[in-house]
Every structure is written in structure tokens, then in C-alpha cells.
Scaffold this motif. Structure first.
Motif, short mmCIF file in Angstrom:
data_model
loop_
_atom_site.label_atom_id
_atom_site.label_comp_id
_atom_site.label_asym_id
_atom_site.label_seq_id
_atom_site.Cartn_x
_atom_site.Cartn_y
_atom_site.Cartn_z
N SER A 1 -10.35 0.17 -1.15
CA SER A 1 -9.24 0.30 -0.25
C SER A 1 -9.45 -1.00 0.85
N CYS B 1 -15.49 -5.71 -2.04
CA CYS B 1 -15.24 -5.25 -3.46
C CYS B 1 -16.44 -5.55 -4.54
N THR C 1 -10.93 -3.62 0.51
CA THR C 1 -10.48 -5.06 -0.24
C THR C 1 -9.22 -5.27 -0.28
N SER C 2 -8.33 -4.20 -0.83
CA SER C 2 -7.00 -4.19 -0.97
C SER C 2 -6.16 -4.66 0.56
N SER D 1 0.86 -1.20 0.04
CA SER D 1 0.01 0.05 -0.01
C SER D 1 0.88 1.33 0.12
N SER E 1 -8.06 -7.64 -10.21
CA SER E 1 -7.04 -6.75 -11.05
C SER E 1 -7.56 -6.14 -12.20
N SER F 1 -5.73 2.17 2.36
CA SER F 1 -5.51 0.74 2.74
C SER F 1 -4.29 0.41 3.51
N GLU G 1 -9.31 -2.80 -11.25
CA GLU G 1 -8.13 -1.75 -10.73
C GLU G 1 -7.63 -1.25 -12.10
#
Length: 472
Positions: A382, A345, A384-385, A182, A285, A317, A288
Motif C-alpha cells: 500500500s 516494496c 509503495t502504491s 487507489s 506489476s 493507499s 501485483e
């Protein structure tokens, strides 16, 4: 002998240096590709051939779509092709990681973590050196191939942390890997853009160096410092757990119930976790990768505006991982926390799917609403990450606490295969998501991703009870 906490700190600092070097070139791919095209635009050049393939693929997508379902696909044709090629280079890097990760893991089991990590760093240094001198697209592609086949820091860092920690503190320590990601994905692209605006004079008159030789040099310096730091500070950790079990682990074992699973059951659960990892990253991904396309299409967002959005996601994150994820991994369980991140997500993807509807009006209220929806989705992304990959990785690592004498449960091999499945998802995800995006538009693209991720969530939830199997 260095204590386990000291080793975790060493690994964390080295990982920050490594990921900074990795993220510096990320925002430069489109302009770098355009520079190579300016240097050599002949039809026989490698770049021209790849761009031709890109255009054919894009025209195929357009031919299957109806005009009402896309957003000005015919505008900025050249720029879209270059961006698509930049995404393909990112996918190539992830695919190289998919191929090499199991090999690096197995080699670390055989020869030791430190030796393999230092050897991988030599490859990373070579990749940066090739980039500095790259004045053709073929040589730059070679640097990406070398870098992709050499980047073993993340998986080996995970193995090293797993070596030196116990089941009581492993999850918290592994969360530092996510924090490093992050931090670096927030700072690295900004550093790359900053140094890219200050070219080395030698790159202009006769093209003896790459146009972005300065960012490449910064990456080389970071990687060189990391290599020396690891060579001096990091001890060998393979077999570390065996030497400290009598002092630390026995105390922890008295205070906690241990999971009792056969080798076959562990392998079955590891297979499920690897599948979850790959499927999640396949869809995440893709979201993203297309996020900046969405903001450009709907808001005509500048690089600075997209940078602020991505920085918001990265900073939040990192804060969530430090303040929420690390304590929650033990309290909630790794797999349950990951499932919460998947829900977040799905909510983010559904929010992004309705975003085009909110900008249909030009009123100030509509703009305010669309901005709120965008940053609400960014907040969910964020979370989710911060949670999913960290939780899945910690869950996989917890299944390799013992039985390392069994060849099927060697830590480096298992974690390498686990990362390989995730990188395969990262390699395919951007191409899949962008294809759906250009074919049917953002609403259908993000709705489709949300639906697919819902199935992944159901798969994760179905295996949470199995992770609670304890000794009575």
C-alpha cells in the motif's frame, strides 16, 4: 477564466469516472473468456488458438521445473490457461498504451490538451460499445485494442495539472492522480462483480449481447458522462502557465530557490526517471499480478477474501496519499519519497517469499502467523502504491517547468514518453513474474523480484543528490 484549483478538481473528478470505467471489467476476464470458449470451442477459433499457445507456454515452463519447486501446476489446467490468457489481455492493453502514449502527448502539444482528450474519449466510448455487442472473442479483443489505443486520460490529466500549477503546488496536485487510482481500483472491481451478477435478459436466449453487457453499459454511461463533463467544464490549458506567470508564479519564485539545469541535463534526468519508472513497474506489476495466485495456492482464498485483501491495499493507499504523500512530496523531495516506497516494496516481496514457509504447518498459530505476514506485506505494498509512481511522475513534471519552446522539452511529449516506459514495464511484468512463479515457485519468484527491485532502488538513490542542485 476558471482558476487553476478549479481545473485540478475538474480533472480529478473526470479521472475518477474514467478509472471506474476502466476497472469495472478487470475481475470479469477469466469468466468472460470461459463464456467465449463455451460459445465457440472449435479448434479454428481465435480463442482456441490462443489457449493452445498458452498451454504450450505453460507446458514449457513445467518441463524446465522440478516437481518439488512448484505448487500443483498440473491441477486445474484449463482454469490456469484461462487466467494466463486474461493476464495476457491486460498486458496487451498496457502495450497499446506504451505505443500510443508518446503520440497522444505530441498531439496535445500541437493541437491542445482538451481536443486530444476529447478525441481519446471518443475511442473509449467506441471500445465500450463494441464490448456491449461482443459475442465473439475476436470482437472483445478488438474492444481492448481500441480501448488501449484510446486511453489517454491519465497522461493528459498529468499534463493538464502540470500546465496550471506552479512548482510550489504541482506535486501536491499530482498526488490526486494517485488518489484517484487507489479509490477506483478499490471500488471498480467490486462494481464490476456486482453488475456482472445481474445480466441483461437479452444476453441469455440468443446471445445478441455480451454476457456482461450490463457492466459494459455502466462503463459506457460513466465514459459518456465524463466526456460531456470535460467538454463543458474543462478549458484549454496548453500555454496556461505563460498567462499566469506574472501574477502567481513571481510571488512563489521569490519564496523558493529554483532549480537551474540546462536542457541537456534535464533531458538526461528525464531519461533516468523514465528508466526508473519502467523498471519499477516491471517488477511491481509482476508482484501485483501474482498476489491473488499466491493466496489461492496457499490459503485457497475465495474471490471475496481476495477482494477484501485488495480493498485493504487500495483504501490504505488512498489514505496514505491524502495524509502522508501530499505533504511529504515537498518536504522530502519526490525522488527520495519514491525511494522509500521502493524499500517498502522490497520488504513486502521478501515477506511474500517466506509466506509459503509459514503455512507448512496446520496449527492455528501457523495460520495466524501467515495471515499477519500476508497483511504486513499488503501494508508495505500500500505504501509503495501510494508513493513511487506519484513521486516519479511529479519529479519528471518538475523538470518541464520552463524551456517549453524547446521541442525536446514539450510537456505532452515528455510525459507521454514517461508513461510509455511505465506501461512497457506493466506489459512485460505480469508475464515475467508468473513465468518465474510457475517455473520455480513463489519463494524464488518473490526473492528474485526483491533482488531486482533492490538494484532499481540503488539506481534511484544514486540520482537523489542530482535532484538537489540549486542556485546558491
Amino acid at each position: 477564466m476558471v482558476e487553476s484549483k478549479g481545473i485540478v478538481k475538474i480533472v480529478f473528478l473526470a479521472l475518477v469516472l474514467d478509472l471506474l470505467a476502466f476497472t469495472i471489467p478487470l475481475p470479469l476476464f477469466p469468466r468472460l473468456t470461459a463464456w467465449y470458449l463455451q460459445l465457440d470451442s472449435s479448434p479454428d477459433s481465435l480463442l482456441s488458438k490462443l489457449l493452445w499457445i498458452s498451454r504450450k507456454w505453460r507446458s514449457t515452463l513445467i518441463s524446465f521445473s522440478s516437481p518439488s519447486s512448484t505448487i500443483n501446476l498440473d491441477e486445474g489446467k484449463k482454469e490456469w490457461d484461462i487466467v494466463l490468457l486474461g493476464g495476457a489481455m491486460g498486458s496487451l492493453f498496457s502495450f497499446c498504451q506504451c505505443v500510443i502514449s508518446p503520440w497522444l502527448g505530441s498531439l496535445s502539444d500541437r493541437y491542445g490538451r482538451k481536443k486530444v482528450l476529447i478525441a481519446a474519449m471518443m475511442g473509449n466510448l467506441l471500445s465500450a460499445i463494441i464490448w456491449i455487442q461482443s459475442t465473439s472473442f475476436a470482437s472483445f479483443l478488438l474492444s481492448r485494442l481500441v480501448g488501449g489505443l484510446s486511453e489517454g486520460n491519465v497522461q493528459l490529466s498529468t499534463a493538464i495539472i502540470s500546465d496550471v500549477t506552479t512548482s510550489a503546488n504541482r506535486s501536491k496536485s499530482l498526488a490526486l492522480v494517485g488518489i484517484a487510482f487507489s479509490i477506483c481500483f478499490t471500488l471498480g472491481p467490486s462494481l464490476g462483480a456486482y453488475f456482472a451478477s445481474r445480466p441483461i435478459p437479452l444476453t441469455s436466449p440468443d446471445n445478441r449481447l455480451n454476457v456482461y453487457a450490463l457492466p459494459a453499459t455502466i462503463s459506457l454511461i460513466l465514459l459518456s458522462f465524463e466526456t460531456l463533463y470535460l467538454a463543458i467544464k474543462l478549458p484549454e490549458t496548453k500555454g496556461w502557465q505563460k498567462s499566469i506567470d506574472t501574477s502567481e508564479s513571481k510571488e512563489n519564485d521569490k519564496q523558493e530557490k529554483k532549480i537551474v539545469l540546462s536542457v541537456e541535463e534535464r533531458l538526461r534526468q528525464l531519461k533516468v526517471l523514465g528508466r526508473l519508472h519502467g523498471l519499477f513497474l516491471l517488477f511491481f506489476s509482476g508482484a501485483e499480478f501474482t498476489l491473488t495466485f499466491l493466496t489461492y495456492d496457499l490459503f485457497a482464498a475465495s474471490n471475496a477474501q481476495n477482494g477484501r485483501l485488495l480493498s485493504y491495499i487500495g483504501i490504505l493507499s488512498a489514505l496514505l496519499q491524502a495524509r502522508h504523500v501530499r505533504p511529504s512530496l515537498t518536504r522530502l523531495g519526490e525522488l527520495k519519497l519514491s525511494s522509500y516506497g521502493m524499500i517498502s516494496c522490497i520488504i513486502a516481496l521478501l515477506s511474500l517469499s517466506i509466506l509459503p514457509l509459514s503455512v507448512s504447518s496446520t496449527s492455528s498459530n501457523s495460520k495466524t502467523l501467515s495471515t499477519v505476514i500476508l497483511y504486513f506485506a499488503a501494508t508495505c505494498l500500500s505504501y509503495t502504491s501510494a508513493t513511487v509512481v506519484t513521486g516519479l511522475t511529479a519529479s519528471a513534471a518538475s523538470l518541464i517547468d520552463e524551456n517549453e519552446k524547446d521541442k525536446n522539452l514539450q510537456r505532452g511529449k515528455i510525459l507521454g514518453k514517461f508513461r510509455s516506459e511505465g506501461q512497457l514495464g506493466r506489459a512485460i511484468g505480469p508475464l515475467l513474474a508468473s513465468s518465474i512463479y510457475w517455473l520455480k515457485g513463489p519463494t524464488i519468484a518473490y526473492s528474485t523480484l526483491a533482488g531486482c527491485l533492490s538494484l532499481v532502488y540503488l539506481l534511484a538513490r544514486s540520482h537523489i543528490p542530482n535532484s538537489k542542485k540549486k542556485v546558491e
